[in-house]
Every structure is written in structure tokens, then in C-alpha cells.
Enzyme design. Structure first.
Site: not given
Length: 263
Positions: A48, A113, A147
Site C-alpha cells: 500500500e 480503498k 489494508c
């Protein structure tokens, strides 16, 4: 020209330390690491925010098709691989932690995300993604996420109607929560009957947070095919589509899953 179909998919995990908010240094370092890979790979996975570290400093954010996007296209073209990783993007006055999947021909897809890490103030800086991405590559369906998305199983959920084969998480996941990282990756593999790859960084970032890596490739039973521990290294693993399909045929748990949609 018809895309090549492969039964065995090779995936390279790039576990590395990152230079804090230094795009030039990170891209140069990663380029050297990728150039030294001992074998070709179908997919290369980076951490990331691989060009900066996990930062809320939007000064490092780039418009799409600037330095980092062009670098991804260059790496994909040179390696013949699908290259996956996220970085901070500025678009229409907003900022996104955006994950890119870049093909060797320069085309790309992306998603933003979905779950922003509120304890780190990410939700105050970046805009949440609204849709999930599935990439078709060499006969494989790949679902890449970022993540904190790992903590939310509904967002990662596989389905018998449109199953993915490989679930990928790119991350900057701190060492103090390593147990959650390791446990949840195994859970996602087992519950979704899919291969799982998690690629995390190592080192200490500009906020003095420590990262110990623990990047891993898991099979559909949650068993590790390879664990990178806390070493700075690149590792290529191989996944069998035939083995995955045989397992799903023998134990079709996905067909018993609840049917619902996220609104």
C-alpha cells in the site's frame, strides 16, 4: 489477440522498506528490486502507498497518468506482468488511496480503498471507494483490496455467482497488530475458498510506526505456501487453478452462503 490462459499463476510478493514521502527514491528502489527478479511472473504485488509510505500528507498525491502511473506502466511493459499497488491520487479536488492494476499494454483498472483508517485520520483526508474490483487476468479472477479492508469480511466476500480465485491485500499494517493481520488473512482464505496474498511493508515510517512485514501467500485452506517474515525480499509463488477448482467441487461451501448486497 486472445489473452494467454494459464493453469499455474505465478505471483511475486515485494516486501520492502519505504522511503518516507520520497516518491523518486521509492520508485528507483522498487525498479531495481523488480529488475533483479530471478524469474518472470504473471503478477507483481507492491505494498500500500508504495511510493510514499502511509501518509496523510496530500502534497505527495498525484493526478492519474503522472509520475507513478507512468512508472507502473513502464514496469508492467518491461516485465510482462500485471502490476498491483496503491498510492495517493488527487482527482477533481479530492484525494484517494487508489489501488491500480496495470497491464503490460499500458491499460489499467483501479479501485479506491473502501474502509479508511479513522484511528489514523485517513477518513479526514481521503475519500472512500464505492465499488469493488475484480480483474480478469490469464484466465484467473483476481480481487485486489487495500489494508484496512481486510478487517471487513463482507466487503471481501466471495460468491458462487461470480467467484474470484485470488484475493490480494496491499498494506502498511503496523507490527503491533500483526496477530490480527496473520489471523484475518487465513480467515479470508478459508471462508472465501480462494488463494490469498497479503503484501505488507517493513521498517519504521515517518510517524515512528514499526512494520514487520509478515507478507504471505496462502492456499484455499488458509495454509501458507510461503511466509516472508520480517525480511526485505521478493518471493514468487505459484498457484494452481486445477487444485482450487477440485477443492471447490469436493467441498462447495460457497453455494450455501447467504445472499445479500451491500447498499
Amino acid at each position: 489477440m486472445q489473452e494467454e490462459q494459464v493453469d499455474t499463476l505465478s505471483v511475486t510478493l515485494v516486501q520492502t522498506d519505504l522511503y518516507w514521502e520520497n516518491v523518486t527514491a521509492n520508485l528507483s528502489s522498487l525498479e531495481e528490486k523488480i529488475a533483479s527478479l530471478p524469474e518472470k511472473s504473471d503478477v507483481i504485488v507492491l505494498p500500500e502507498m508504495f511510493n510514499s509510505g502511509f501518509t496523510m500528507n496530500t502534497a505527495i498525491a498525484e493526478p492519474v497518468n503522472l509520475t507513478t502511473t507512468k512508472w507502473l506502466k513502464q514496469i508492467a511493459a518491461q516485465t510482462g506482468s500485471l502490476v498491483i499497488g496503491s498510492f495517493a491520487v488527487k482527482e477533481d479536488g479530492r484525494f484517494y488511496n487508489r489501488l491500480f492494476c496495470v497491464n503490460p499494454d499500458g491499460s489499467f483498472t483501479y479501485n479506491d480503498k473502501r474502509h479508511l483508517f479513522s484511528m489514523g485520520g485517513e477518513h479526514e483526508v481521503y475519500t472512500s471507494g464505492a465499488s469493488r474490483l475484480t480483474v480478469n487476468w490469464k484466465g484467473w479472477k483476481i480481487c485486489p483490496l487495500v489494508c484496512y479492508d481486510l478487517r471487513f469480511p463482507v466487503w471481501s466476500r466471495n460468491s458462487v455467482q461470480d467467484p474470484y480465485d485470488l484475493l490480494i491485500y496491499v498494506a502498511n499494517w503496523p507490527a503491533k497488530r500483526a496477530n490480527a493481520w496473520n489471523t484475518l488473512l487465513k480467515a479470508r482464505a478459508i471462508e472465501n475458498q480462494a488463494y490469498v496474498v497479503g503484501v505488507n511493508r517493513i521498517g519504521i515510517d515517518g510517524n515512528n510506526l514499526e512494520y514487520r512485514g509478515d507478507s504471505v501467500a496462502l492456499d484455499f485452506l488458509g495454509e501458507p505456501k510461503y511466509m516472508l517474515a520480517d525480511l526485505e525480499m521478493e518471493k514468487t509463488v505459484h498457484f494452481s487453478k486445477t487444485e482450487l477448482e477440485h477443492y471447490r467441487d469436493r467441498f462447495p461451501a460457497l453455494s450455501d452462503a447467504d445472499t445479500f448486497q451491500i447498499l
